[in-house]
Design an enzyme around this catalytic site. Structure first.
Site, mmCIF file in Angstrom:
data_model
loop_
_atom_site.group_PDB
_atom_site.id
_atom_site.type_symbol
_atom_site.label_atom_id
_atom_site.label_comp_id
_atom_site.label_asym_id
_atom_site.label_seq_id
_atom_site.Cartn_x
_atom_site.Cartn_y
_atom_site.Cartn_z
ATOM 1 N N ARG A 89 0.833 -1.217 0.000
ATOM 2 C CA ARG A 89 0.000 0.000 0.000
ATOM 3 C C ARG A 89 0.858 1.253 0.000
ATOM 4 O O ARG A 89 1.948 1.254 0.555
ATOM 5 C CB ARG A 89 -0.850 0.062 1.268
ATOM 6 N N HIS A 146 -16.336 6.474 -0.126
ATOM 7 C CA HIS A 146 -15.525 7.538 -0.720
ATOM 8 C C HIS A 146 -16.254 8.880 -0.699
ATOM 9 O O HIS A 146 -15.724 9.894 -0.257
ATOM 10 C CB HIS A 146 -15.159 7.140 -2.149
ATOM 11 N N ARG A 162 -18.018 50.438 1.527
ATOM 12 C CA ARG A 162 -17.840 50.962 0.163
ATOM 13 C C ARG A 162 -19.078 51.792 -0.163
ATOM 14 O O ARG A 162 -20.140 51.237 -0.442
ATOM 15 C CB ARG A 162 -17.695 49.826 -0.838
ATOM 16 N N ARG A 194 -15.368 54.575 3.402
ATOM 17 C CA ARG A 194 -14.536 55.022 2.284
ATOM 18 C C ARG A 194 -15.340 55.934 1.366
ATOM 19 O O ARG A 194 -16.452 55.594 0.961
ATOM 20 C CB ARG A 194 -14.037 53.825 1.489
ATOM 21 N N GLU A 205 -3.079 51.904 -1.552
ATOM 22 C CA GLU A 205 -3.478 50.978 -2.615
ATOM 23 C C GLU A 205 -2.589 51.090 -3.833
ATOM 24 O O GLU A 205 -2.825 50.441 -4.843
ATOM 25 C CB GLU A 205 -4.907 51.277 -3.073
ATOM 26 N N THR A 239 -5.444 45.953 -0.575
ATOM 27 C CA THR A 239 -4.523 45.037 -1.277
ATOM 28 C C THR A 239 -5.092 44.527 -2.594
ATOM 29 O O THR A 239 -4.358 43.943 -3.382
ATOM 30 C CB THR A 239 -4.136 43.858 -0.371
ATOM 31 N N ASP A 254 -6.321 46.590 -4.974
ATOM 32 C CA ASP A 254 -5.702 47.514 -5.929
ATOM 33 C C ASP A 254 -4.186 47.479 -5.828
ATOM 34 O O ASP A 254 -3.492 47.583 -6.840
ATOM 35 C CB ASP A 254 -6.224 48.947 -5.698
ATOM 36 N N CYS A 273 -7.901 45.890 4.197
ATOM 37 C CA CYS A 273 -9.312 45.663 3.913
ATOM 38 C C CYS A 273 -9.528 45.045 2.532
ATOM 39 O O CYS A 273 -10.649 44.897 2.080
ATOM 40 C CB CYS A 273 -10.118 46.946 4.074
HETATM 41 C C1 PEP Z 1 -8.791 47.248 -2.328
HETATM 42 O O1 PEP Z 1 -8.377 47.767 -3.359
HETATM 43 O O2 PEP Z 1 -8.193 46.325 -1.733
HETATM 44 C C2 PEP Z 1 -10.069 47.690 -1.758
HETATM 45 C C3 PEP Z 1 -10.460 47.244 -0.580
HETATM 46 O O3 PEP Z 1 -10.837 48.476 -2.538
HETATM 47 P P1 PEP Z 1 -11.733 47.932 -3.748
HETATM 48 O O4 PEP Z 1 -11.657 46.453 -3.717
HETATM 49 O O5 PEP Z 1 -13.097 48.461 -3.489
HETATM 50 O O6 PEP Z 1 -11.053 48.561 -4.887
HETATM 51 MG MG MG Z 2 -9.331 49.621 -3.976
#
Ligand code: PEP
Ligand code: MG
Length: 885
Positions: free
Chosen positions: A91, A451, A557, A613, A748, A770, A772, A835
């Site tokens: 096995r 399975h 947003r 934002r 960003e 993160t 952008d 975010c």
């Molecule tokens: C980002 O850019 O990570 C962000 C939170 O803004 P959005 O996704 O709305 O561009």
């Molecule tokens: Mg953004």
């Protein structure tokens, strides 16, 4: 280099060398448990096999033969001996368990002479024939890749000729004929006779197991579970014990606790007079393990003791394979049992209370991703669904979708976004790609360890198994329950928590979370240093987020508030306004609406911080598309029957054309809008601060944070911050109240990260966007990249992960480190969060902890995941308690 170890020479700590299964067999042997003796060929041998262009390492055969002699001494049998033959199982055993993904050969060591000895020694020629037949079939399948079906067809032919239905009803003559037929088929397919040399059988099988490391399903499984493709597998060679030697024999699989619910009670199933494969193959539906107490009371008692011992020894729930051979119990395997998220939580929680593990162990043991499974939806019983059939509740959660019967089809439809329920008699590892894409799985055969059940539990996917009322007809692509016919494409719901099958699509509802869940997440909160917030745009989401334990909102947003049908005309009027007066008059109703939104959200969060934002997307997103307007104006012009409408549309078209951008993602968006359309940001600031002031006046606590998107410099930030402070002051004065607020910058863009020190002079906090930042750091537009070339990059292993899902530590992460360092140099204690989507990904949360962020923000449903991931990061990488609030 040593390639072979006897069981008693290893231990549980040698998983990397001996594989999980081998290391545990070694450990159990040394614990004095009844494990059939055996040896392990190491993962080194497998890696060397691949390194050397798929050639077995030099000297491996002698090393195996030498170690076999120890086995022969221990068992009193000899490999290939015509009087007392030793039979072996071969096995796979990888470092990380990959159930059913690789190959196994059982009953190895049979040839005409050893076959006769087996028949004589057992006094059971039928058993010997059946064993030989199975061996030829398995060997041919695994080693020579001759499809099993061809052998099954030979068996079926003999059954038909004899006029019987079950294997057990075959006569000796028929079985002998099947053996002869099988050997003939082997010769025909390979051009060589079936090997009678047992050593040749063994070495070919070892090689086949190595090869199976790279079969399609194993590769898919490793990709899915992020297991390194270079680890290789060990091979376990163990003396055979037979569960199919009569009614005093049997095989079973049992978990020390319920793998579905976590209940602390032996849980499993067994079959009398069957080999282990029969229990998991789902061909015969096995019986619950507690009935073994009735069938074989002594064995059951002994097994219960061993199960307890193993669980205490490994300090974790075990999944144990047992075989009874003529009244004697053997343990063939133990491993940490796979379990549902619900069970994982309950087991970890209960084991802490039982004193078996501490809270830290408990927290580190739960896979944060797994928690998402708990948030699976359930059937809304208030809809009073009519149950069509009931099977086993194999994997909890509910789902609906169109019925399909084929894994390829399930994969295809799933990939293009259709919801499907994959219905099979039983599933095999070859169906894995379809299971991944289906919403849920329904099988007519097989038990809780089949399975389908095991795999779906691991994935947190709903599954109903062994639903015997179902008659599946693959040919006509339908199944029947009594006189109800369900065809391919029909809508069906399954409830894996109750084991029920329901016609049509039943409404689903959100889950209720258990006490254990709350307790374990409470422990996580005690140790984590990262604060966890939610991305939420509505009061409903805000409430939901609080329920999941959010400590604030990390991103609202605001553009989503503009998109609603009844608001869009005002937004368009505002954008198309030709004078400031026109614009202000369009903004007034929007301000009232936004103020009410903010009022509700701030109120729902009861004094917790709410980060809002200001408007971010390019304005054209609120207008009809250029193409559509071109078509409409052309049609109106040709028809010539409505000059007034034509004029309006042409004016709109001109404005849309003016706003049109070649690359809107990098264009007139973010705070560029706030600079060029000052009234828009002013209106939003007003709405936030007026709402905050009203709430304060009404006796509520508020903590608004205004966040400026896509900032690039200090000057820009200063310009907007001054405005923000002025409007806040005005609103407070108007309502004669004071409240605290912050105004910060979203980081960003690479420039913002590099110049974070300057920006921090004006910004009171940072939040990494993160999404952008990844787009701009890579120069990839997310929508295009994910659809067009990212899959190829991941497939070619140029990129390990999708950087939009898993934070790119090397590039984007480096920019973040710079921003943290520079920002805090200028403003010590600067609050910094994230975010982007990454805020809910466990590995990315770990990185955020490591670089000293204060908070992560993610969608409400990912909050529990982020809480646990943050706790795990804090346990793995403790940081001084005094750093950053
Ligand atoms: C980002 O850019 O990570 C962000 C939170 O803004 P959005 O996704 O709305 O561009
Ligand atoms: Mg953004």
């Amino acid at each position: 280099m040593r390639y072979v170890y006897l069981f008693h020479e290893g231990n549980a700590g040698m998983k990397e060398l001996l594989g999980g299964k081998g290391a545990n067999l070694a450990e159990m042997t040394n614990l004095g448990l009844p494990v059939p003796p055996g040896l392990i060929v190491t993962t080194d041998a497998c890696r060397d096999y691949y390194r050397d262009g798929k050639r077995l390492p030099e000297g491996l055969d002698e090393e195996v033969a030498r170690n076999l002699r120890a086995l022969e001494e221990e068992t009193g049998k000899r490999f290939g001996d015509p009087h007392q033959p030793l039979l072996l199982s071969v096995r796979s055993g990888a470092v990380f368990s990959m159930p059913g993904m690789m190959d196994t050969v059982l009953n190895l060591g049979l040839n005409p002479a050893t076959f006769r000895a087996l028949a004589e020694n057992t006094g059971n020629e039928w058993f010997a024939c059946d064993t030989y037949r199975r061996f030829i079939q398995m060997f041919a399948d695994v080693v020579m890749e001759i499809p099993k079906d061809k052998f099954e067809a030979l068996l079926q032919e003999r059954k038909d000729a004899q006029g019987v239905r079950l294997d057990q009803e075959l006569s000796l003559d028929s079985l002998h004929a099947v053996i002869a037929d099988s050997k003939a088929l082997y010769l025909q397919e390979t051009g060589r006779p079936f090997p009678d040399d047992v050593h040749e059988q063994l070495m070919l099988s070892i090689e086949a197991v190595f090869r199976s490391w790279n079969n399609h399903r194993a590769v898919v499984y490793r990709d899915l579970n992020k297991i390194d493709h270079h680890l290789g597998t060990a091979v376990n060679i163990q003396s055979m014990v037979f569960g199919n030697m009569g009614d005093d024999s049997g095989s079973g699989v049992a978990f020390t606790r319920n793998p579905s619910t976590g209940e602390s009670k032996l849980y499993g199933e067994y079959l009398i007079n069957a080999q282990g494969e029969d229990v998991v193959a789902g061909v015969r539906t096995p019986r619950p393990i507690e009935e073994l107490a009735h069938d074989m009371p002594d064995i059951y008692r002994q097994f219960e003791g061993i199960a307890r011992k193993l669980e205490a020894h490994y300090r974790d729930m075990q999944d144990i394979e047992l075989t009874v051979e003529r009244g004697k119990l053997f343990i063939l395997q133990t491993r940490n049992g796979k379990r549902t998220a619900q069970a994982a939580l309950k087991i970890a929680h209960d084991m802490v209370l039982e004193g078996l593990i501490d809270k830290k162990d408990a927290l580190l043991r739960i896979d944060p991703e797994h928690l998402a499974h708990l948030l699976h939806r359930q059937i809304d019983r208030s809809a009073q669904p009519v149950i069509l059939a009931t099977g086993l509740a194999a994997s909890p959660g509910a789902a609906f979708g169109s019925v399909v019967f084929d894994a390829d089809e399930a994969e295809h439809l799933g990939r293009i976004g259709s919801k499907v329920i994959l219905v099979r008699m039983e599933t095999t590892p070859d169906d894995i790609h379809g299971i991944v894409q289906a919403q849920g799985i329904l099988t007519s055969r097989g038990g809780m360890t089949s399975h389908a059940a095991v795999v779906t539990r691991g994935m947190g996917k709903p599954c109903v198994c062994g639903c015997e009322a179902l008659h599946v007809d693959y040919e006509n692509e339908c199944f029947t329950v009594g006189d109800v016919v369900v065809k391919k494409g029909d809508l069906l719901s399954i409830d894996g928590t109750a084991g029920t099958v329901i016609l049509g699509a039943v409404p689903l509802k959100d889950p209720e979370l258990s006490d254990e869940y709350q307790a374990v997440l409470g422990w996580a909160d005690e140790v984590r240093t990262l604060s966890v917030r939610a991305n939420a745009d509505t009061p409903e989401d805000a409430e939901k987020a609080r329920g999941f334990g959010a400590e604030g909102i990390g991103l609202t947003r605001t553009e989503h508030m503009f998109m609603a049908q009844e608001r869009l005309p005002y937004v368009q009027k505002m954008i198309l306004a030709r004078t400031t007066e026109e614009r202000l008059s369009a903004l007034l109703p929007l301000r009232i609406m936004q103020e009410n939104d903010f009022y509700s959200i701030l109120k729902a969060m009861r004094g917790l911080p709410v980060c809002i934002r200001l408007l971010d997307p390019p304005l054209h997103e609120f207008l009809p598309s250029l193409e559509k307007l071109l078509v409409e104006t052309t049609e109106l012009r040709v028809r010539g029957d409505n000059p007034q409408l034509l004029e309006e549309k042409e004016a709109l078209l001109a404005q849309v054309a003016k706003l049109h951008e070649a690359n809107p993602m990098m264009g007139h968006r973010g705070c560029r809008l706030g600079i060029t359309y000052p009234e828009v940001y002013e209106m939003q600031m007003h709405a936030v601060f007026n709402a905050a002031a009203r709430l304060t006046r009404d006796g509520y606590k508020v903590l608004p944070e205004i966040e400026i998107p896509l900032t690039i410099s200090k000057a820009e930030m200063e310009f907007l911050k001054e405005k923000c402070d002025r409007i806040a002051r005005e609103c407070m004065e108007a309502h004669r109240v004071t409240f605290t607020y912050l105004c910060g910058s979203m980081i960003e863009l690479p420039r913002a990260a590099l110049l974070a020190g300057e920006i921090a002079e004006a910004a009171e906090f940072f939040s990494f966007g993160t999404n952008d930042l990844t787009q701009t750091c890579f120069g990839f537009s997310r929508d295009d990249a994910e659809g067009k070339f990212l899959p190829a990059y991941i497939h070619q292993k140029i990129l390990k992960d999708n950087p939009f899902a898993v934070l790119d530590r090397a590039g984007v992460g480096r920019l973040m480190r710079i921003a943290v360092e520079e920002g805090r140099k200028v403003r010590p204690g600067l609050m910094i969060g994230i975010c982007g989507e990454h805020g809910g990904d466990p590995g990315s949360v770990e990185f955020c902890h490591q670089i000293g962020l204060d908070l992560v923000s993610c969608s409400p449903y990912r909050i529990p995941i982020a809480r646990l991931a943050a706790a795990q990061a804090a346990l793995k990488y403790p940081r001084p308690a005094e750093t950053h609030a």
